[in-house]
Design a protein around this motif. Sequence first.
Motif, PDB file in Angstrom:
ATOM      1  N   UNK A 110       0.795  -1.128   0.082  1.00  0.00           N
ATOM      2  CA  UNK A 110      -0.011   0.019  -0.055  1.00  0.00           C
ATOM      3  C   UNK A 110       0.850   1.161   0.029  1.00  0.00           C
ATOM      4  N   UNK A 111       0.258   2.373  -0.168  1.00  0.00           N
ATOM      5  CA  UNK A 111       0.821   3.761  -0.235  1.00  0.00           C
ATOM      6  C   UNK A 111       0.464   4.652   0.848  1.00  0.00           C
ATOM      7  N   UNK A 121      -4.378  15.633  -5.243  1.00  0.00           N
ATOM      8  CA  UNK A 121      -5.210  14.655  -4.871  1.00  0.00           C
ATOM      9  C   UNK A 121      -5.959  14.672  -3.645  1.00  0.00           C
ATOM     10  N   UNK A 122      -5.967  15.865  -2.603  1.00  0.00           N
ATOM     11  CA  UNK A 122      -6.267  15.942  -1.499  1.00  0.00           C
ATOM     12  C   UNK A 122      -7.710  15.319  -1.202  1.00  0.00           C
ATOM     13  N   UNK A 123      -8.518  15.564  -2.152  1.00  0.00           N
ATOM     14  CA  UNK A 123      -9.938  14.869  -1.944  1.00  0.00           C
ATOM     15  C   UNK A 123      -9.703  13.320  -1.898  1.00  0.00           C
ATOM     16  N   UNK A 124      -9.121  12.840  -2.665  1.00  0.00           N
ATOM     17  CA  UNK A 124      -9.059  11.326  -2.556  1.00  0.00           C
ATOM     18  C   UNK A 124      -8.403  10.843  -1.249  1.00  0.00           C
ATOM     19  N   UNK A 128     -10.360   8.620   1.873  1.00  0.00           N
ATOM     20  CA  UNK A 128      -9.673   7.380   2.274  1.00  0.00           C
ATOM     21  C   UNK A 128      -9.424   7.438   3.901  1.00  0.00           C
ATOM     22  N   UNK A 129      -8.893   8.353   4.334  1.00  0.00           N
ATOM     23  CA  UNK A 129      -8.750   8.651   6.032  1.00  0.00           C
ATOM     24  C   UNK A 129     -10.095   8.604   6.601  1.00  0.00           C
ATOM     25  N   UNK A 180      -3.342   1.306  -4.846  1.00  0.00           N
ATOM     26  CA  UNK A 180      -3.152   2.274  -5.836  1.00  0.00           C
ATOM     27  C   UNK A 180      -4.298   2.822  -6.588  1.00  0.00           C
ATOM     28  N   UNK A 181      -5.288   2.576  -6.343  1.00  0.00           N
ATOM     29  CA  UNK A 181      -6.629   3.146  -6.691  1.00  0.00           C
ATOM     30  C   UNK A 181      -6.926   4.484  -5.864  1.00  0.00           C
ATOM     31  N   UNK A 182      -6.434   4.594  -4.685  1.00  0.00           N
ATOM     32  CA  UNK A 182      -6.608   5.675  -3.895  1.00  0.00           C
ATOM     33  C   UNK A 182      -7.723   5.453  -2.738  1.00  0.00           C
TER      34      UNK A 182
END
Length: 246
Positions: A110-111, A121-124, A128-129, A180-182
């Motif tokens: 994971x990343x 890409x802050x919204x992504x 996620x968080x 990888x997809x966010x």
Amino acid sequence: MRHERVAAGVPAGGITIPNKVLDLAGTDSVEVVWRNELGGLTFRCHGERGARYIKWQPSVGLSPAERADVDLVIEAEKLRWAGQFVAVPRVVDYGEVDGAAWLVTEAIDAIPAVDLRWHGKAEVVVRAIATGLRRFHDALPVHSCPYRGTWVGASELVPEPERLVVCHGDPCVPNTLLNSGGGFSAHVDLSRLGIADRWADLAIATYSISWEVNFGRSYDDLFFSTYGVEPDMTRIQFYRELWDRD
């Protein structure tokens, strides 16, 4: 806890790799990737056994409260407990030697949410968080959790039973991993895990997102709508002020 990303290298930024870390790494390549404000280091190792992470935390000069905050032996226990219910790194080994502690975990494919690929890409990342914390709070059983959160009973804001969850305790941006997809993948750094008011996590997660070192502005509306809760401004303000004093 504040963390500092360190440029990869062996050693990096004038950092000397402790002998114990070299022993644990064996023939693997070693690079330092994180440094915390209490002198702790995180190393990434890679070799025939795959990728692993080694945390190294000296205790010399730390107060009892600071030692408790970065107790890697307790973190190993918490990772093993939480790993029954949510995605966290698998503990390989841990111990203490010469005034320092170490913790070895398997790397997760994971990343980190602070990786450069998420810039712009802050919204992504925010989604996620928020998604990750919701899963964390929903999945971990309060009734059987053996750990008490750091800030329970810290003030007159005693949480009602329905507010109590098993909190991450340090839900800052670097401690969420994305696929990888966010999408959300896993959590790391569980030394502060314990039963507490869910707003202790929600207030600090959103606070961290707004710090200049992360995304530099508030995304509270997006975070709370994704998590599925209306903001409680009294508790948000309280836990952020408590964090700043901690």
